[in-house]
Design an enzyme around this catalytic site. Sequence first.
Site, PDB file in Angstrom:
ATOM      1  N   ILE A 274     -16.769 -19.128  85.296  1.00  0.00           N
ATOM      2  CA  ILE A 274     -16.457 -20.124  84.267  1.00  0.00           C
ATOM      3  C   ILE A 274     -15.195 -20.894  84.652  1.00  0.00           C
ATOM      4  O   ILE A 274     -15.142 -22.123  84.561  1.00  0.00           O
ATOM      5  CB  ILE A 274     -16.280 -19.438  82.891  1.00  0.00           C
ATOM      6  CG1 ILE A 274     -17.520 -18.602  82.564  1.00  0.00           C
ATOM      7  CG2 ILE A 274     -16.018 -20.462  81.798  1.00  0.00           C
ATOM      8  CD1 ILE A 274     -17.336 -17.633  81.419  1.00  0.00           C
TER       9      ILE A 274
ATOM     10  N   ASP B 120     -18.108  -9.959  86.526  1.00  0.00           N
ATOM     11  CA  ASP B 120     -18.482 -10.736  87.708  1.00  0.00           C
ATOM     12  C   ASP B 120     -19.994 -10.714  87.933  1.00  0.00           C
ATOM     13  O   ASP B 120     -20.557 -11.631  88.503  1.00  0.00           O
ATOM     14  CB  ASP B 120     -17.765 -10.191  88.948  1.00  0.00           C
ATOM     15  CG  ASP B 120     -16.267 -10.473  88.890  1.00  0.00           C
ATOM     16  OD1 ASP B 120     -15.905 -11.614  88.534  1.00  0.00           O
ATOM     17  OD2 ASP B 120     -15.463  -9.572  89.169  1.00  0.00           O
TER      18      ASP B 120
ATOM     19  N   LYS C 261      -6.054 -16.877  94.678  1.00  0.00           N
ATOM     20  CA  LYS C 261      -6.972 -17.258  93.601  1.00  0.00           C
ATOM     21  C   LYS C 261      -6.777 -18.712  93.181  1.00  0.00           C
ATOM     22  O   LYS C 261      -7.735 -19.424  92.875  1.00  0.00           O
ATOM     23  CB  LYS C 261      -6.745 -16.325  92.410  1.00  0.00           C
ATOM     24  CG  LYS C 261      -7.870 -16.282  91.437  1.00  0.00           C
ATOM     25  CD  LYS C 261      -7.867 -14.998  90.641  1.00  0.00           C
ATOM     26  CE  LYS C 261      -8.292 -13.792  91.473  1.00  0.00           C
ATOM     27  NZ  LYS C 261      -8.244 -12.544  90.766  1.00  0.00           N
TER      28      LYS C 261
ATOM     29  N   LYS D 187     -36.213   0.056  77.129  1.00  0.00           N
ATOM     30  CA  LYS D 187     -35.237   1.084  77.479  1.00  0.00           C
ATOM     31  C   LYS D 187     -35.689   1.835  78.740  1.00  0.00           C
ATOM     32  O   LYS D 187     -36.823   2.276  78.827  1.00  0.00           O
ATOM     33  CB  LYS D 187     -35.084   2.049  76.300  1.00  0.00           C
ATOM     34  CG  LYS D 187     -33.968   3.035  76.500  1.00  0.00           C
ATOM     35  CD  LYS D 187     -33.880   4.046  75.375  1.00  0.00           C
ATOM     36  CE  LYS D 187     -32.991   5.194  75.810  1.00  0.00           C
ATOM     37  NZ  LYS D 187     -33.139   6.354  74.954  1.00  0.00           N
TER      38      LYS D 187
ATOM     39  N   LYS E 104     -10.109 -20.911  93.171  1.00  0.00           N
ATOM     40  CA  LYS E 104     -10.728 -21.309  91.897  1.00  0.00           C
ATOM     41  C   LYS E 104     -10.452 -22.770  91.550  1.00  0.00           C
ATOM     42  O   LYS E 104     -11.053 -23.302  90.626  1.00  0.00           O
ATOM     43  CB  LYS E 104     -10.182 -20.433  90.767  1.00  0.00           C
ATOM     44  CG  LYS E 104     -10.411 -18.952  90.971  1.00  0.00           C
ATOM     45  CD  LYS E 104     -11.578 -18.463  90.160  1.00  0.00           C
ATOM     46  CE  LYS E 104     -11.661 -16.955  90.215  1.00  0.00           C
ATOM     47  NZ  LYS E 104     -12.697 -16.444  89.337  1.00  0.00           N
TER      48      LYS E 104
ATOM     49  N   ASN F  70     -16.005  -3.881  80.287  1.00  0.00           N
ATOM     50  CA  ASN F  70     -14.725  -3.490  80.894  1.00  0.00           C
ATOM     51  C   ASN F  70     -13.718  -3.219  79.787  1.00  0.00           C
ATOM     52  O   ASN F  70     -14.029  -3.364  78.606  1.00  0.00           O
ATOM     53  CB  ASN F  70     -14.249  -4.567  81.871  1.00  0.00           C
ATOM     54  CG  ASN F  70     -14.030  -5.898  81.185  1.00  0.00           C
ATOM     55  OD1 ASN F  70     -13.212  -6.027  80.284  1.00  0.00           O
ATOM     56  ND2 ASN F  70     -14.803  -6.899  81.587  1.00  0.00           N
TER      57      ASN F  70
HETATM   58  N1  CTP Z   1     -13.303 -15.809  85.418  1.00  0.00           N
HETATM   59  C1  CTP Z   1     -14.246 -16.627  84.857  1.00  0.00           C
HETATM   60  N2  CTP Z   1     -15.567 -16.407  85.065  1.00  0.00           N
HETATM   61  C2  CTP Z   1     -15.977 -15.389  85.835  1.00  0.00           C
HETATM   62  C3  CTP Z   1     -15.031 -14.543  86.422  1.00  0.00           C
HETATM   63  C4  CTP Z   1     -13.706 -14.772  86.184  1.00  0.00           C
HETATM   64  O1  CTP Z   1     -13.860 -17.554  84.151  1.00  0.00           O
HETATM   65  N3  CTP Z   1     -17.270 -15.188  86.022  1.00  0.00           N
HETATM   66  C5  CTP Z   1     -11.880 -16.092  85.207  1.00  0.00           C
HETATM   67  C6  CTP Z   1     -11.158 -15.098  84.362  1.00  0.00           C
HETATM   68  O2  CTP Z   1     -11.155 -15.467  83.000  1.00  0.00           O
HETATM   69  C7  CTP Z   1      -9.765 -15.161  84.945  1.00  0.00           C
HETATM   70  C8  CTP Z   1     -10.034 -15.369  86.412  1.00  0.00           C
HETATM   71  O3  CTP Z   1     -11.276 -16.036  86.474  1.00  0.00           O
HETATM   72  O4  CTP Z   1      -9.060 -16.280  84.478  1.00  0.00           O
HETATM   73  C9  CTP Z   1     -10.119 -14.074  87.138  1.00  0.00           C
HETATM   74  O5  CTP Z   1     -10.742 -14.297  88.340  1.00  0.00           O
HETATM   75  P1  CTP Z   1     -11.607 -13.197  89.090  1.00  0.00           P
HETATM   76  O6  CTP Z   1     -11.883 -13.728  90.438  1.00  0.00           O
HETATM   77  O7  CTP Z   1     -12.722 -12.709  88.291  1.00  0.00           O
HETATM   78  O8  CTP Z   1     -10.568 -12.116  89.067  1.00  0.00           O
HETATM   79  P2  CTP Z   1     -10.688 -10.720  89.498  1.00  0.00           P
HETATM   80  O9  CTP Z   1     -11.991 -10.116  89.113  1.00  0.00           O
HETATM   81  O10 CTP Z   1      -9.433 -10.116  89.011  1.00  0.00           O
HETATM   82  O11 CTP Z   1     -10.656 -11.058  91.054  1.00  0.00           O
HETATM   83  P3  CTP Z   1     -11.192 -10.308  92.291  1.00  0.00           P
HETATM   84  O12 CTP Z   1     -12.678 -10.442  92.202  1.00  0.00           O
HETATM   85  O13 CTP Z   1     -10.563 -11.144  93.350  1.00  0.00           O
HETATM   86  O14 CTP Z   1     -10.654  -8.947  92.128  1.00  0.00           O
END
Ligand code: CTP
Length: 398
Positions: free
Chosen positions: A307, A279, A339, A288, A343, A211
């Site tokens: 995490i 995610d 969130k 490959k 979380k 990303n």
């Molecule tokens: N985070 C994490 N581990 C993951 C995903 C996200 O620690 N596997 C943490 C990121 O570092 C950030 C927060 O969670 O602090 C963001 O949450 P997330 O749900 O991933 O945010 P978005 O992708 O922005 O949310 P959404 O899926 O609701 O759009």
Amino acid sequence: MRLAGRRILLIISGGIAAYKALELIRAIRAEGGAVTPVLTRAAQQFITPLSAAALAESRALVDLFDLTDEAEMGHIRLSRASDLLLVCPASADILARMAAGLADDLATTLLLATDKPVMVAPAMNVRMWDHPATRANVATLKARGVHVIEPATGPMACGEHGPGRLPDVPLLVEALVAHFGAKTGPLAGRHAIVTAGPTHEPIDPVRYIANRSSGKQGFAMAAALAALGARVTLVAGPVALATPPGVVRHDVTTAQEMAAAVEAALPADLAVMVAAVADWRVERAPAKIKKGPGGPPELKLVENPDILAQVAAPGARRPRLVVGFAAETEEVVAHAVAKLGRKGCDLVVANDVSGDVMGGDRNLVHLVSVDGVETFPEGTKEEVAARLARRFAEWLHG
Ligand code: CTP
């Protein structure tokens, strides 16, 4: 106790100054630091592992091929369990072996395998110190980020006079204290874990999903917390940024590696998860993926560990303050509030990434807690980080 809680892996190489390493162990312990001594074979001609172990009140390690040691504590774990590797005294020989990247004994293997800061205190005959080979080796090590404590000038054991003497023990201790930084400020004595940057999730050996995160906000966060006196562990995804002063950095690539590095860094007083963790990861192809008549391949996505949610889960190891970041493009605050509950974290920093925030230098954030929302003035990522760090310090003291 200016080295309280600091874990130093002391690699003692051969040389007449090796006896000073024993004094150094005593001095580090007096400042509250912990020492694990490692003696090269040559060092054992001058001092014994037993005397080093007795002063360190820790086992002295001597041989890579001691199978019990390898089973009990591999060299990777050994370097992970320390904050700094100090080679003292560092002979011309070990400097040359470090510069060449040799790993033919325990000491050089540790030095090659480590991701921790390395400091060397060279001590040798003046002609050896001045030799172009040693000059080149020292320049190579400095260029790689090894911190070199310059030798002192004076009469030498060999009867000659010049630079090459190991500095006196109090000066070596000062170099260590300076390295760790005299930590003062509202977060002194606290340990902070910060994640930063993107993660890369491999599709096959040559492709990956990523990303646009640059890591700038996370690195600024780590620097701001260190500036308030915190001991900071920065777990960074693949980014091209310099490590902020006084911050211990672990580089990772994937979300799973990031999760493991965060887990290994616990316990902590606060955890600030700034990373844009992928995610999902891809069920990785071993070779490959080739174009073919069958059309485009289907990528099977698997959810990555969350995490933030793992760190925020109730338990003895939960940091007192857990902060998440929420990158949103719409309904920024509403999503952040959701969130917070989902979380299990204490605060969410919500930022609107609909513009050029990702990769840019400025940021506008809202700090969301159960008590409400505080909107910060727009500023550089450093200004935003400094303001957030102060808020986190207040939260921990409140
Ligand atoms: N985070 C994490 N581990 C993951 C995903 C996200 O620690 N596997 C943490 C990121 O570092 C950030 C927060 O969670 O602090 C963001 O949450 P997330 O749900 O991933 O945010 P978005 O992708 O922005 O949310 P959404 O899926 O609701 O759009």
